[in-house]
Design a protein around this motif. Structure first.
Motif, mmCIF file in Angstrom:
data_model
loop_
_atom_site.group_PDB
_atom_site.id
_atom_site.type_symbol
_atom_site.label_atom_id
_atom_site.label_comp_id
_atom_site.label_asym_id
_atom_site.label_seq_id
_atom_site.Cartn_x
_atom_site.Cartn_y
_atom_site.Cartn_z
ATOM 1 N N THR A 152 9.152 -32.679 -22.305
ATOM 2 C CA THR A 152 8.977 -31.454 -21.329
ATOM 3 C C THR A 152 10.178 -30.520 -21.558
ATOM 4 O OG1 THR A 152 7.916 -32.406 -19.612
ATOM 5 C CG2 THR A 152 8.817 -30.730 -19.063
ATOM 6 N N VAL A 153 9.771 -29.197 -22.073
ATOM 7 C CA VAL A 153 11.038 -28.121 -22.191
ATOM 8 C C VAL A 153 10.641 -27.073 -21.051
ATOM 9 C CG1 VAL A 153 11.833 -26.354 -23.561
ATOM 10 C CG2 VAL A 153 10.710 -28.575 -24.652
ATOM 11 N N ARG A 154 11.971 -26.984 -20.327
ATOM 12 C CA ARG A 154 11.950 -25.786 -19.313
ATOM 13 C C ARG A 154 12.888 -24.912 -19.635
ATOM 14 N NH1 ARG A 154 11.663 -30.942 -16.661
ATOM 15 N NH2 ARG A 154 10.042 -30.856 -14.953
ATOM 16 N N ASP A 155 12.594 -23.319 -19.339
ATOM 17 C CA ASP A 155 13.539 -22.441 -19.723
ATOM 18 C C ASP A 155 14.552 -22.365 -18.950
ATOM 19 O OD1 ASP A 155 12.595 -21.125 -17.517
ATOM 20 O OD2 ASP A 155 11.163 -19.548 -18.355
ATOM 21 N N LYS A 156 15.554 -21.358 -18.972
ATOM 22 C CA LYS A 156 16.849 -21.312 -18.228
ATOM 23 C C LYS A 156 16.473 -21.091 -16.546
ATOM 24 C CE LYS A 156 17.364 -16.378 -19.328
ATOM 25 N NZ LYS A 156 18.515 -15.480 -19.774
ATOM 26 N N THR A 157 15.087 -20.642 -16.208
ATOM 27 C CA THR A 157 14.835 -20.624 -14.792
ATOM 28 C C THR A 157 14.269 -21.769 -14.411
ATOM 29 O OG1 THR A 157 12.648 -19.593 -15.295
ATOM 30 C CG2 THR A 157 14.439 -17.934 -15.304
ATOM 31 N N GLY A 158 14.242 -22.617 -15.025
ATOM 32 C CA GLY A 158 13.532 -24.063 -14.622
ATOM 33 C C GLY A 158 12.048 -23.993 -14.761
ATOM 34 N N SER A 182 11.440 -16.955 -26.075
ATOM 35 C CA SER A 182 11.827 -15.476 -26.930
ATOM 36 C C SER A 182 13.224 -15.728 -27.008
ATOM 37 C CB SER A 182 11.432 -14.360 -26.336
ATOM 38 O OG SER A 182 11.908 -13.120 -27.126
ATOM 39 N N PRO A 183 13.834 -15.921 -28.290
ATOM 40 C CA PRO A 183 12.823 -16.342 -29.276
ATOM 41 C C PRO A 183 12.337 -17.843 -29.205
ATOM 42 C CG PRO A 183 15.231 -16.844 -29.815
ATOM 43 C CD PRO A 183 15.348 -16.307 -28.291
ATOM 44 N N GLN A 184 11.240 -17.883 -30.082
ATOM 45 C CA GLN A 184 10.670 -19.400 -29.867
ATOM 46 C C GLN A 184 11.678 -20.485 -30.509
ATOM 47 O OE1 GLN A 184 7.459 -18.243 -32.584
ATOM 48 N NE2 GLN A 184 6.019 -18.218 -30.645
ATOM 49 N N LEU A 187 18.141 -28.588 -33.131
ATOM 50 C CA LEU A 187 17.425 -27.351 -32.584
ATOM 51 C C LEU A 187 17.404 -26.335 -33.525
ATOM 52 C CD1 LEU A 187 16.694 -25.376 -29.940
ATOM 53 C CD2 LEU A 187 19.048 -25.044 -29.871
ATOM 54 N N TRP A 188 16.302 -25.207 -33.668
ATOM 55 C CA TRP A 188 16.139 -24.252 -34.483
ATOM 56 C C TRP A 188 15.535 -23.017 -33.458
ATOM 57 C CZ3 TRP A 188 17.042 -23.665 -39.732
ATOM 58 C CH2 TRP A 188 17.274 -24.889 -40.293
ATOM 59 N N GLN A 189 15.705 -21.708 -33.808
ATOM 60 C CA GLN A 189 15.026 -20.859 -33.011
ATOM 61 C C GLN A 189 14.823 -19.782 -34.005
ATOM 62 O OE1 GLN A 189 18.345 -19.425 -30.241
ATOM 63 N NE2 GLN A 189 19.246 -18.079 -31.911
ATOM 64 N N ILE A 216 19.574 -27.402 -23.020
ATOM 65 C CA ILE A 216 19.818 -26.910 -24.564
ATOM 66 C C ILE A 216 20.832 -25.995 -24.545
ATOM 67 C CG2 ILE A 216 18.261 -25.579 -26.055
ATOM 68 C CD1 ILE A 216 15.818 -26.696 -24.721
ATOM 69 N N ALA A 217 21.825 -26.230 -25.525
ATOM 70 C CA ALA A 217 22.863 -25.267 -25.762
ATOM 71 C C ALA A 217 22.503 -23.767 -25.870
ATOM 72 C CB ALA A 217 23.637 -25.795 -26.947
ATOM 73 N N GLY A 218 23.529 -22.908 -25.340
ATOM 74 C CA GLY A 218 23.472 -21.525 -25.232
ATOM 75 C C GLY A 218 22.434 -21.146 -24.170
ATOM 76 N N ASP A 219 22.494 -21.840 -22.985
ATOM 77 C CA ASP A 219 21.791 -21.347 -21.819
ATOM 78 C C ASP A 219 20.173 -21.088 -22.031
ATOM 79 O OD1 ASP A 219 21.275 -21.016 -19.114
ATOM 80 O OD2 ASP A 219 21.815 -18.821 -19.156
ATOM 81 N N ARG A 220 19.877 -22.292 -22.841
ATOM 82 C CA ARG A 220 18.094 -22.133 -23.353
ATOM 83 C C ARG A 220 17.453 -22.826 -22.717
ATOM 84 N NH1 ARG A 220 21.416 -21.991 -28.239
ATOM 85 N NH2 ARG A 220 20.927 -20.229 -29.344
ATOM 86 N N GLY A 221 17.814 -23.806 -21.471
ATOM 87 C CA GLY A 221 17.022 -24.380 -20.629
ATOM 88 C C GLY A 221 17.282 -25.780 -20.911
#
Length: 277
Positions: A62-68, A97-99, A135-137, A180-185
């Protein structure tokens, strides 16, 4: 599925059985049946056979964005690379974004030290599962080209680095969530279901194929065992007489060819009219 756990034995880690419990229906209106299939015991229902070819692990990630908000939650198939089920796979998160993309290594049994330094499984059973994600983006599907679900196309992606200049890697245990580093979730290793590779076979013409094969085999045996001979007969008039010439040809050596030619000659002579002088 079960593996040998006898510590120190030569059979340690060897598979003991691979079974899959499934529910089948011979038709949409038929009652469902519970069946068990294994490597040498295919599943049969109706005119269809299903064979068990392989298996492995498919961690639910499960992946969540920075807003949860949940942007991905699905099982990801990891392909085994050795007998201890060290497996590789790719996690692709389109709804950001980015993916985001993760190159993953999964080990069903591994220590904390090896998970980060040498991610190779110690045992094929899920005694202490670990997941290492790199990680890649960027753009997951450059130019919309098709790609394998097991690999990540990084041609139009960049690899985020840590403050020490190293690739961002996330080590997860079952049930663990990490940022995820960089405030990516965040990313979570939710659960650990298994997957099975199946081969579905339907052969409606197998009886006809068998009959034709038997006929072809019979013809081949006949061509190898029956002696083939050719007999040539020439009749012509010469000086008021009828000349009869009989010859024979066999494929290979045939010691009885002469007798066969003699029998044909005698049969012809018996049918010819006789003139008394």
């Amino acid at each position: 599925m079960a593996f040998e756990t006898g510590a120190g034995g030569s059979q340690f880690g060897q598979p003991r059985f691979f079974d899959a419990s499934v529910t089948t229906q011979d038709s949409p209106t038929a009652a469902p049946r519970n069946q068990v299939m294994s490597v040498n015991n295919p599943l049969h229902f109706g005119s269809t056979s299903v064979f068990l070819l392989g298996n492995g692990y498919a961690p639910v990630i499960t992946v969540r964005d920075k807003t949860g908000k949940v942007v991905m939650r699905e099982p990801v198939v990891f392909r085994p690379q050795d007998n201890n089920y060290t497996s590789t796979g790719a996690v692709k998160v389109r709804a950001t974004s980015p993916q985001l993309g993760f190159e993953g290594i999964f080990a069903p049994t591994i220590s904390d030290q090896n998970l980060r330094a040498n991610p190779v499984s110690d045992f094929p059973g899920p005694a202490l599962p670990g997941l290492l994600l790199t990680l890649w983006q960027g753009e997951l599907f450059p130019d919309g080209a098709l790609q394998s679900v097991y690999a990540l196309d990084t041609s139009k992606m960049t690899q985020p680095k840590t403050a020490a200049g190293l690739p961002v890697r996330i080590a997860l245990r079952l049930g663990e969530t990490k940022a995820i580093a960089g405030d990516r979730g965040t990313v979570t290793f939710e659960s650990l279901p298994r997957f099975a590779g199946l081969s579905v076979r339907y052969d409606p013409g197998k009886e006809l194929t068998l009959a034709c094969s038997l006929l072809a085999l019979a013809g081949l045996i006949a061509s190898l065992t029956i002696r083939r001979r050719r007999v040539f007969v020439r009749v012509r008039e010469q000086d008021g007489r009828t000349l009869l010439m009989v010859g024979g040809l066999a494929k290979g050596e045939d010691v009885r060819l002469g007798d066969a030619v003699d029998r044909v000659t005698e049969s012809i002579l018996e049918e010819l009219p006789r003139h008394e002088s």
